[in-house]
Design a protein around this motif. Structure first.
Motif, short mmCIF file in Angstrom:
data_model
loop_
_atom_site.label_atom_id
_atom_site.label_comp_id
_atom_site.label_asym_id
_atom_site.label_seq_id
_atom_site.Cartn_x
_atom_site.Cartn_y
_atom_site.Cartn_z
N GLY A 171 0.80 -1.22 0.00
CA GLY A 171 0.00 0.00 0.00
C GLY A 171 0.82 1.27 0.00
O GLY A 171 0.30 2.36 0.27
N LEU A 172 2.11 1.13 -0.32
CA LEU A 172 2.99 2.30 -0.28
C LEU A 172 3.45 2.65 -1.69
O LEU A 172 3.73 1.75 -2.49
N SER A 173 3.55 3.95 -1.95
CA SER A 173 3.98 4.37 -3.28
C SER A 173 5.49 4.17 -3.41
O SER A 173 6.24 4.46 -2.48
N PRO A 174 5.96 3.71 -4.58
CA PRO A 174 7.40 3.53 -4.78
C PRO A 174 8.20 4.82 -4.58
O PRO A 174 9.38 4.76 -4.26
N SER A 175 7.58 5.97 -4.79
CA SER A 175 8.25 7.24 -4.49
C SER A 175 7.18 8.30 -4.32
O SER A 175 6.03 8.14 -4.75
N LEU A 176 7.58 9.41 -3.70
CA LEU A 176 6.63 10.53 -3.55
C LEU A 176 6.35 11.15 -4.91
O LEU A 176 5.24 11.60 -5.19
N ALA A 177 7.38 11.12 -5.78
CA ALA A 177 7.24 11.77 -7.09
C ALA A 177 6.12 11.17 -7.92
O ALA A 177 5.36 11.89 -8.58
N ILE A 178 5.98 9.84 -7.90
CA ILE A 178 4.97 9.22 -8.77
C ILE A 178 3.65 8.97 -8.03
O ILE A 178 2.68 8.51 -8.63
N LYS A 179 3.62 9.30 -6.75
CA LYS A 179 2.41 9.04 -5.95
C LYS A 179 1.14 9.65 -6.56
O LYS A 179 0.09 8.99 -6.59
N PRO A 180 1.20 10.89 -7.08
CA PRO A 180 -0.03 11.45 -7.65
C PRO A 180 -0.50 10.75 -8.93
O PRO A 180 -1.62 10.97 -9.37
N LYS A 214 -4.69 4.30 24.15
CA LYS A 214 -4.00 3.87 22.93
C LYS A 214 -3.17 5.00 22.33
O LYS A 214 -3.63 6.15 22.26
N VAL A 215 -1.97 4.64 21.90
CA VAL A 215 -1.07 5.58 21.22
C VAL A 215 -0.81 5.01 19.83
O VAL A 215 -0.40 3.86 19.71
N THR A 216 -1.04 5.80 18.80
CA THR A 216 -0.78 5.32 17.43
C THR A 216 0.44 6.05 16.88
O THR A 216 0.48 7.28 16.85
N LEU A 217 1.42 5.26 16.47
CA LEU A 217 2.67 5.85 15.95
C LEU A 217 2.65 5.90 14.43
O LEU A 217 3.22 6.80 13.82
N ILE A 218 2.01 4.90 13.80
CA ILE A 218 1.75 4.94 12.35
C ILE A 218 0.31 4.47 12.19
O ILE A 218 -0.05 3.41 12.71
N GLY A 219 -0.50 5.24 11.48
CA GLY A 219 -1.88 4.82 11.27
C GLY A 219 -2.86 5.92 11.63
O GLY A 219 -2.48 7.08 11.79
N VAL A 257 6.55 9.51 8.26
CA VAL A 257 7.65 9.05 9.12
C VAL A 257 8.95 9.03 8.30
O VAL A 257 9.99 9.50 8.74
N ALA A 258 8.85 8.50 7.08
CA ALA A 258 10.03 8.41 6.21
C ALA A 258 10.59 9.81 5.91
O ALA A 258 11.80 10.03 5.96
N GLN A 259 9.69 10.75 5.62
CA GLN A 259 10.16 12.11 5.31
C GLN A 259 10.84 12.74 6.52
O GLN A 259 11.86 13.40 6.39
N TYR A 260 10.27 12.51 7.71
CA TYR A 260 10.87 13.07 8.92
C TYR A 260 12.29 12.52 9.10
O TYR A 260 13.18 13.22 9.56
N LEU A 261 12.47 11.25 8.73
CA LEU A 261 13.78 10.61 8.91
C LEU A 261 14.67 10.78 7.68
O LEU A 261 15.75 10.20 7.61
N ASP A 262 14.16 11.52 6.69
CA ASP A 262 14.93 11.76 5.47
C ASP A 262 15.30 10.43 4.78
O ASP A 262 16.44 10.23 4.38
N THR A 263 14.33 9.54 4.72
CA THR A 263 14.58 8.27 4.06
C THR A 263 13.36 7.89 3.22
O THR A 263 12.48 8.73 2.99
N ILE A 264 13.31 6.63 2.75
CA ILE A 264 12.19 6.18 1.92
C ILE A 264 11.26 5.29 2.74
O ILE A 264 11.69 4.66 3.71
#
Ligand code: PLP
Length: 385
Positions: A224-233, A326-331, A343-350
């Motif tokens: 369910g994740l896009s291969p990159s932010l660039a092609i997500k749209p 309940k604490v949700t970290l992703i979702g 989360v990935a953007q915050y960590l400067d990763t994919i």
């Protein structure tokens, strides 16, 4: 059975939806190989594999022989391809378990032949390096020698040929086209077309569905994740994120102005503040760089304060909440959502890296609420379930 208040939920209906959507999007004759390496990108290998196969995939792919053997042990009978390098001394093990291996070196093949004692057939996919610079043959002569060696040995069978793109997820397609053309030229070096020819990862399958030959290797988008932010749209159908991460507040306290939080005492309360302790830390893959990022509590974003510890972190709460909240970290919680991409953007990763990093210590809970027919019919009707 597990005994801690931190868990990941893996929505298998989302996996089903993503694979079934790809199934209806691709030409009918194109098969789907579900890429479940690295414990299905951290989601749970056998559960994801089983769901993908039910949704229309016919093959599985992993990085290493051990991952393939684990799937066999968990009762997966589908064809499996090992994408990475395998030791030549393990060919009999692969043969016995009907696991296809990637071949890309003549010397390796010679050694594998020496180790092959079982008399069982060994299936190979030849990897061509068209510009990724990782695994793969580049030279015409070596390619021809490898194929000739396989063909000359009665127990070896060339079942497939493939390549991997370095930039299929980028808007600019120049390098992708260069690799594609190179692959077409390399295919001409072969005396025949093996049964399977493949080049499509998620990005290629979603963007260039008619360029993928007869099977695709579908990884990140299955989750369910896009291969990159660039092609997500530009994705051709809605992807549903399968992975979410949760915990519960185990301690709540009121800090007075000037009081400190966590190692290094780097956080100081400016006023009276409610602070919650959450039992997840960097040993779970929620790494220290996520300090100052946020989590969701009662549908609201609240900040992570102070340094993240090995097993715990602290959050600043707008008001008192009971233990067990309940604490949700992703979702998602109510109308708020923290996506894997955030989360990935915050960590400067994919996004690929995030679920892979959530460690073995976090139990995965598998959700499969909706019936297969319900999801399948909704996909066929073009509805979002
Ligand atoms: C050789 C190979 N094929 C396919 C994939 C799947 O790629 P994606 O997750 O982008 O679909 C990978 C993933 O890294 C890979 O290494």
């Amino acid at each position: 059975m597990f005994h801690r208040d931190t868990w990941a939920e893996v929505d298998l209906d989302a996996i089903f939806h993503n694979v079934a959507s790809l199934r209806s999007f691709l030409p009918k004759e194109t098969a789907i190989m579900a890429v479940v390496k690295a414990n299905a990108y951290g989601h749970g290998d056998a559960q994801v594999a089983k769901t993908a196969l039910e949704a229309g995939a016919s093959h599985l792919a992993v990085a290493f022989l051990d991952e393939a053997l684990a799937l066999r042990q968990k009762g997966m009978h589908a064809p499996i391809l090992v994408l990475g390098a395998t030791r030549p001394e393990d060919v009999d093990l692969a043969a016995e378990k009907r696991i296809a291996l990637t071949v890309f070196q003549q010397e390796w093949l010679e050694e594998a032949k020496q180790h092959h004692q079982s008399g069982l057939p060994v299936l190979f996919h030849l990897k061509m390096d068209t510009g990724m610079g990782r695994l793969g043959v580049k030279e015409e002569e070596e390619t021809k020698r490898i194929v000739a060696m396989i063909d000359a040995y009665p127990h070896f069978l060339l079942e497939g040929v493939y390549t991997h793109f370095a930039t299929a997820d980028e808007i600019n397609t120049d390098y992708f086209s260069f690799q594609y053309e190179t692959f077409l030229r390399m295919l001409e070096w072969l005396p025949y077309r093996p049964k399977w020819v493949h080049c499509g990862n998620s990005a290629t399958s979603l963007r260039f569905p008619t360029k993928v030959f007869n099977i695709v290797r579908f990884g990140i988008a299955m989750y369910g994740l896009s291969p990159s932010l660039a092609i997500k749209p530009y994705l051709p159908f809605t992807l549903k994120e399968a992975f979410s991460l949760h915990s519960r507040v185990v301690h709540v306290k009121r800090l007075l102005p000037g009081e400190k939080v966590s190692y290094g005492a780097t956080y100081t309360a400016e006023q009276e503040e409610w602070v919650g302790t959450v039992p997840i830390g960097y040993a779970d893959g929620w790494i220290r760089k996520l300090q100052n990022f946020h989590v969701l509590v009662n549908g609201e974003k609240v900040p992570i304060i102070g340094r993240i510890c090995m097993d715990q972190l602290m959050i600043r709460l707008p008001s008192y909440v009971p233990i067990g909240t309940k604490v949700t970290l992703i979702g998602q919680q109510a109308d708020e959502k923290i996506t894997m991409d955030e989360v990935a953007q915050y960590l400067d990763t994919i996004n690929y890296e995030i679920p892979c990093t959530i460690s073995y210590r976090v139990p995965r809970i598998f959700l499969r609420n909706k019936s297969i027919m319900e999801v399948r019919n909704a996909v066929l009707d073009g509805n979002n379930v």
